[in-house]
Design a protein around this motif. Structure first.
Motif: not given
Length: 169
Positions: A38-47, A112-128
Motif C-alpha cells: 500500500v502507498p505510504l501516507a503523507s505523514e509517514e513519508l514526511f517522517k 519524484c519517488f513513489s513509496h509503498r509498504k508491505k509489512g516491515n518493508v518500505v519499497f521505493q521507485k523513481r518515477e516514472p
C-alpha cells in the motif's frame, strides 16, 4: 535478492536544458508495485525525509522542514548543485523541484519517488520508469538505501563550496 543501486544527477544544457536524477538498479525491470503493498501516507513519508540528508554515491540532497527547502550537490571538482523545494503527495510520492546549476548553465528538474509498504518493508521507485526495490526494512538490513538517509544537514557546506566555484548568474 540483492539490488545494487546508484542515484546520479545528469545535467544536459542547451536550448532545452534538462537535469535528470536517475535511480538505477542492476536487475531486470520491476515496474509493477510489490504485491499486497500500500502507498505510504503523507505523514509517514514526511517522517522519512524531514530535516534529513540523503547521501548519494556522488553527492547528497537535504530536505529541510523550513519552507520545504531542498538543496543538493553532485560531482567532483566544480560539479553541480540544485536548489528548490520538496513536497509529498498522495499516494506515497516524494518530489523535489529544483534548478540545477553547472559550469555550462542551469536547468530545472522535477524528480519524484513513489513509496509503498508491505509489512516491515518500505519499497521505493523513481518515477516514472524506475524499478521497485526494498528501500527500508525494520529492523534495518545491511545495504538498505535508507541507511544513507541521515538526520541533519550533511549538504550545505559542500553545496556552498560547489556554488562558490561555479560562475554566478
Amino acid at each position: 535478492m540483492t539490488i545494487i543501486r546508484t542515484l546520479s544527477v545528469i545535467c544536459i544544457f542547451g536550448a532545452t536544458g534538462t537535469c535528470i536524477i536517475s535511480a538505477n538498479a542492476a536487475q531486470s525491470k520491476n515496474t509493477d508495485p510489490p504485491a499486497m503493498s500500500v502507498p505510504l501516507a503523507s505523514e509517514e513519508l514526511f517522517k522519512l525525509y524531514n530535516n534529513r540528508s540523503w547521501i548519494w554515491k556522488d553527492g547528497a540532497g537535504y530536505f529541510a522542514v523550513k519552507q520545504r527547502e531542498f538543496k543538493a550537490w553532485t560531482g567532483e571538482g566544480k560539479g553541480s548543485y540544485g536548489y528548490g523545494h520538496w513536497f509529498v503527495t498522495d499516494p506515497g510520492k516524494l518530489c523535489f523541484k529544483a534548478v540545477w546549476y553547472a559550469k555550462a548553465g542551469k536547468a530545472p528538474a522535477l524528480t519524484c519517488f513513489s513509496h509503498r509498504k508491505k509489512g516491515n518493508v518500505v519499497f521505493q521507485k523513481r518515477e516514472p520508469d524506475g524499478d521497485w526495490y526494498s528501500f527500508k526494512t525494520v529492523p534495518a538490513k545491511t545495504g538498505d538505501e535508507y541507511q544513507k538517509v541521515k538526520p541533519g544537514d550533511y549538504v550545505t557546506a559542500r553545496y556552498n563550496r560547489v556554488r562558490d566555484q561555479l560562475p554566478s548568474e
